[in-house]
Design an enzyme around this catalytic site. Structure first.
Site, short mmCIF file in Angstrom:
data_model
loop_
_atom_site.label_atom_id
_atom_site.label_comp_id
_atom_site.label_asym_id
_atom_site.label_seq_id
_atom_site.Cartn_x
_atom_site.Cartn_y
_atom_site.Cartn_z
NE ARG A 1 23.17 10.24 1.22
CZ ARG A 1 23.53 9.32 2.11
NH1 ARG A 1 23.16 9.46 3.37
NH2 ARG A 1 24.23 8.26 1.75
CG HIS B 1 25.96 9.82 8.59
ND1 HIS B 1 24.74 10.48 8.56
CD2 HIS B 1 25.77 8.66 7.89
CE1 HIS B 1 23.88 9.77 7.85
NE2 HIS B 1 24.48 8.66 7.45
CD GLN C 1 23.44 5.36 10.62
OE1 GLN C 1 22.99 5.49 9.48
NE2 GLN C 1 23.01 4.44 11.46
CG ASP D 1 31.03 3.54 7.37
OD1 ASP D 1 30.00 3.06 6.84
OD2 ASP D 1 31.50 4.64 7.05
CB CYS E 1 25.81 3.45 9.20
SG CYS E 1 27.12 3.59 7.98
NE ARG F 1 19.69 7.73 9.62
CZ ARG F 1 20.26 7.87 8.41
NH1 ARG F 1 20.97 6.86 7.91
NH2 ARG F 1 20.15 8.98 7.73
#
Length: 307
Positions: free
Chosen positions: A101, A128, A131, A224, A264, A292
């Site tokens: 990450r 991402h 996700q 988001d 998310c 996830r």
């Protein structure tokens, strides 16, 4: 050949569907697969703070019989004295996979070159993709077949989430609308890549500036955070520029009557989305957060099977 998952289009439409099928199987029987029995170790590296990514990868690796090795770059040589490529050469002799990450997509690309173990993008400034696997799994659970659905994204179209929705959405054969100011539109090269995929899958990408036009008849409404990590100094400008793209009850009322809302997380309640939407009957964000775990387990199993 070692397969990596650095961006959403690193897998084909058929492979995406295969991973989602596996995720659904693992969700039904959480302990069915022990691909990391040994236990094998997976290095999970964090440049950025995390809740869902950290928990879901750590728990998922343990579920698969493995051992998660959580590494903070602040307490390692990566990014300091050592290049990503050199770090990868050290890790690959001791771990089964590398999950990172990070900030720059270039670091992920460097660490994957010549590496003999799978490298997974757990978030970068550009994408991402993990996700999105969870999001597609969630949408499929609630809406059935993904192909032909309309997904509308609201807010910062140049964000990593918007880029991943564009790529992963068309890979699944969905019609992706991005509602944002022109100055916040997705990168042209990513839209071009998505258009090439859409020509094969029957999906599409449409860029809009009118939020209600984007919401009209949509099956999935998504937004988001407007202020991602590393952009805190831009908060006031972003709130001004993106204010009309807040997801509200009006947004949901314009969408299909059976539309679902996803995010998310973490969400800035009252900024990009009203609390009434997050907590409302069309919100499936908690299923999304759980997924996830299942999607990433499936991804790791699938990548390890490719080697």
């Amino acid at each position: 050949m070692t397969r990596h998952f650095l961006r959403d289009d690193d897998i084909t439409p058929a492979e995406q569907s295969e991973i989602l099928d596996l995720a659904a199987e693992l969700k039904k029987d959480r302990w069915a697969d022990k691909s990391l029995a040994g236990p094998k170790t997976v290095a999970v590296i964090f440049d950025k703070s995390s809740t869902r990514t950290r928990v879901s990868f750590a728990v998922g690796i343990a579920d698969l019989g493995g051992s998660p090795l959580i590494i903070s770059t602040a307490n390692s040589q990566l990014g300091g004295k050592e290049t990503p490529a050199d770090t990868a050469r050290v890790l690959e002799r001791q771990v089964a996979a590398i999950v990172w990450r990070t900030y720059a997509q270039a670091g992920l690309e460097e660490i994957s070159k010549g590496t003999t173990v799978p490298v997974v993008n757990a978030l970068s400034d550009d994408f991402h993709p993990c996700q999105l696997l969870a999001d597609l799994l969630t949408i499929r659970e609630h809406k059935g077949e993904l192909k032909g659905l309309t997904l509308s994204f609201f807010g910062d179209g140049a964000s990593n989430m918007a880029h991943s929705y564009v790529l992963a959405g068309v890979t699944a054969g969905m019609h992706v609308r991005v509602a944002s100011p022109e100055d916040y539109a997705p990168r042209e090269d990513i839209v071009a890549d998505a258009d090439r995929i859409a020509a094969q899958t029957g999906g599409s990408v449409t860029l809009l500036t009118d939020p209600l036009e984007a919401a009209a008849g949509a099956d999935v409404i998504v937004t988001d955070t407007w202020v991602s990590m590393g952009k805190e100094e831009e908060k006031l400008a972003r709130l001004r520029d993106l204010g009309q793209y807040k997801v509200t009850q009006e947004t949901m009322s314009v969408a299909d009557s059976e539309a679902i809302f996803i995010h998310c997380l973490p969400a800035d309640r009252g900024y990009e989305v009203d609390a009434e939407v997050i907590d409302g009957p069309q919100s499936v964000i908690w299923d999304e957060a759980e997924n996830r775990l299942h999607a990433q387990k499936a991804l790791l199993v699938w990548l390890l099977r490719q080697g």
